[in-house]
Design a protein around this motif. Structure first.
Motif, PDB file in Angstrom:
ATOM      1  N   UNK A  81      31.088  23.624  92.216  1.00  0.00           N
ATOM      2  CA  UNK A  81      31.839  22.829  93.188  1.00  0.00           C
ATOM      3  C   UNK A  81      31.999  21.385  92.715  1.00  0.00           C
ATOM      4  N   UNK A  82      30.926  20.832  92.164  1.00  0.00           N
ATOM      5  CA  UNK A  82      30.978  19.425  91.758  1.00  0.00           C
ATOM      6  C   UNK A  82      31.745  19.218  90.455  1.00  0.00           C
ATOM      7  N   UNK A  83      32.024  20.323  89.741  1.00  0.00           N
ATOM      8  CA  UNK A  83      32.748  20.204  88.476  1.00  0.00           C
ATOM      9  C   UNK A  83      33.961  21.128  88.454  1.00  0.00           C
ATOM     10  N   UNK A  84      34.542  21.404  89.619  1.00  0.00           N
ATOM     11  CA  UNK A  84      35.617  22.386  89.729  1.00  0.00           C
ATOM     12  C   UNK A  84      36.827  22.030  88.863  1.00  0.00           C
ATOM     13  N   UNK A  85      37.026  20.735  88.594  1.00  0.00           N
ATOM     14  CA  UNK A  85      38.171  20.317  87.775  1.00  0.00           C
ATOM     15  C   UNK A  85      37.842  20.302  86.284  1.00  0.00           C
ATOM     16  N   UNK A  86      36.605  20.630  85.931  1.00  0.00           N
ATOM     17  CA  UNK A  86      36.229  20.644  84.518  1.00  0.00           C
ATOM     18  C   UNK A  86      36.947  21.774  83.796  1.00  0.00           C
ATOM     19  N   UNK A  87      37.607  21.433  82.690  1.00  0.00           N
ATOM     20  CA  UNK A  87      38.401  22.409  81.951  1.00  0.00           C
ATOM     21  C   UNK A  87      37.864  22.544  80.540  1.00  0.00           C
ATOM     22  N   UNK A  88      37.756  23.790  80.068  1.00  0.00           N
ATOM     23  CA  UNK A  88      37.285  24.036  78.714  1.00  0.00           C
ATOM     24  C   UNK A  88      38.325  23.582  77.697  1.00  0.00           C
ATOM     25  N   UNK A  89      37.868  23.247  76.499  1.00  0.00           N
ATOM     26  CA  UNK A  89      38.750  22.831  75.410  1.00  0.00           C
ATOM     27  C   UNK A  89      39.214  24.092  74.673  1.00  0.00           C
ATOM     28  N   UNK A  90      40.437  24.551  74.963  1.00  0.00           N
ATOM     29  CA  UNK A  90      40.932  25.784  74.357  1.00  0.00           C
ATOM     30  C   UNK A  90      41.101  25.646  72.845  1.00  0.00           C
ATOM     31  N   UNK A  91      41.439  24.460  72.390  1.00  0.00           N
ATOM     32  CA  UNK A  91      41.606  24.238  70.949  1.00  0.00           C
ATOM     33  C   UNK A  91      40.285  24.424  70.229  1.00  0.00           C
ATOM     34  N   UNK A  92      39.229  23.914  70.822  1.00  0.00           N
ATOM     35  CA  UNK A  92      37.904  24.054  70.223  1.00  0.00           C
ATOM     36  C   UNK A  92      37.443  25.509  70.237  1.00  0.00           C
ATOM     37  N   UNK A  93      37.798  26.229  71.289  1.00  0.00           N
ATOM     38  CA  UNK A  93      37.359  27.618  71.423  1.00  0.00           C
ATOM     39  C   UNK A  93      38.177  28.584  70.558  1.00  0.00           C
ATOM     40  N   UNK A  94      39.496  28.328  70.445  1.00  0.00           N
ATOM     41  CA  UNK A  94      40.381  29.299  69.801  1.00  0.00           C
ATOM     42  C   UNK A  94      41.045  28.799  68.520  1.00  0.00           C
ATOM     43  N   UNK A  95      40.806  27.537  68.167  1.00  0.00           N
ATOM     44  CA  UNK A  95      41.347  27.017  66.917  1.00  0.00           C
ATOM     45  C   UNK A  95      42.865  27.071  66.879  1.00  0.00           C
ATOM     46  N   UNK A  96      43.413  27.589  65.757  1.00  0.00           N
ATOM     47  CA  UNK A  96      44.866  27.619  65.561  1.00  0.00           C
ATOM     48  C   UNK A  96      45.586  28.589  66.489  1.00  0.00           C
TER      49      UNK A  96
END
Length: 288
Positions: free
Chosen positions: A94-109
């Motif tokens: 709830x306190x970090x609901x707007x936190x978004x993962x870094x897709x570039x870091x996770x999936x690269x190219x």
């Protein structure tokens, strides 16, 4: 998500009106034709199904789970030119609901312009639409007025089907616990039963047909032939029960009712059913 998500049998029971143990799950979201709709599917789980573990999307600070979000995240997807893309992974906290993962870091190219083409997705998604008809406090078992079914193969959209569940009906007695208690009290024929001291409970499993009439009932934990027979008769005399449709087809759901025989404390009843979902057990499958 396979269709068994909607048609399953569970052995554990839960009180019909008790909200405990598992919860209905926070769904992933799908952007389709400009609308953002919930889906009963978690395609990221398919991606990591063969690995021993999946990446920590947010770092230890924001990684958390809850009964309504066992996976610790919810994902956002978008259909573009009949292909599905991953566009975001968000924290369930709830306190970090707007936190978004870094897709570039996770999936690269594989991440292009903030989107990842989800070529691993070969599955069928259900999106609930319209009015909630039958709530199941577990997983994705709840039934809605309509459903959209999206079919994918290797990330490509093969087709969309629409299902109408609007013929579902909720029984007055299933929805009104006090009325059910009074009805059962009134229906017990004490004149044909042996005298008792204390309390006797007979557990009856039952289900209703497509017209909402209870036509199947059996004792799963009884006392003796007199009380068992009377419990069956009383349960079958309930005039109307739930009528449920899922994927546009009638489904038969089993319920468990402990009929309580107590001359001093009448009406102390709770209906039980196998934990569904809800999935809610649904007997086996839709009647085709």
């Amino acid at each position: 998500m396979k269709k068994c998500t909607h048609f399953y049998t569970l052995l554990l029971w839960t009180l019909l009106f008790f909200k405990g143990f598992s919860s209905s799950q926070l769904p992933d979201l799908l952007i389709y034709k400009g609308d953002t709709i919930p889906i009963y599917a978690n395609p990221l789980e398919q991606l990591y199904a063969k690995s021993s573990s999946r990446p920590n999307f947010f770092g230890s600070k924001h990684e958390c789970t809850s009964t309504s979000c066992w996976r610790g995240y919810y994902a956002e997807w978008e259909i573009i030119s009949n292909e599905i893309y991953l566009t975001g992974i968000f924290s369930c906290c709830e306190e970090h609901r707007e936190t978004k993962a870094d897709l570039k870091e996770l999936f690269g190219n594989q991440c292009v312009n903030g989107k990842v083409k989800a070529v691993w997705v070969t599955d069928t998604f259900i999106s609930p639409q319209g009015k909630l008809l039958h709530y199941v406090h577990m997983g994705y078992g709840s039934i809605y007025e309509k459903e959209l079914e999206f079919q994918f193969k290797e990330g490509k959209l093969l087709g969309i089907k629409s299902y109408d569940n609007s013929k579902s009906r909720t029984s007055f007695y299933r929805a009104n616990q006090k009325a059910l208690m009074k009805f059962i009290d009134r229906k017990i024929n004490w004149s044909i039963l042996p005298k008792i001291k204390g309390e006797i409970r007979v557990f009856v499993q039952f289900s209703a047909n497509i017209h909402g009439l209870i036509d199947r009932a059996e004792v799963i934990r009884g006392y003796n032939k007199y009380f068992d027979k009377e419990a069956i008769r009383v349960v079958k005399s309930i005039p109307q029960w739930d009528i449920l449709y899922s994927h546009g087809k009638f489904i038969r759901m089993n319920y468990i009712l402990p009929v309580i025989f107590n001359t001093e404390k009448k009406g102390n009843y709770r209906v039980k059913k196998p934990r569904n979902s809800l999935h809610s057990h649904r007997s086996n499958k839709a009647i085709r």
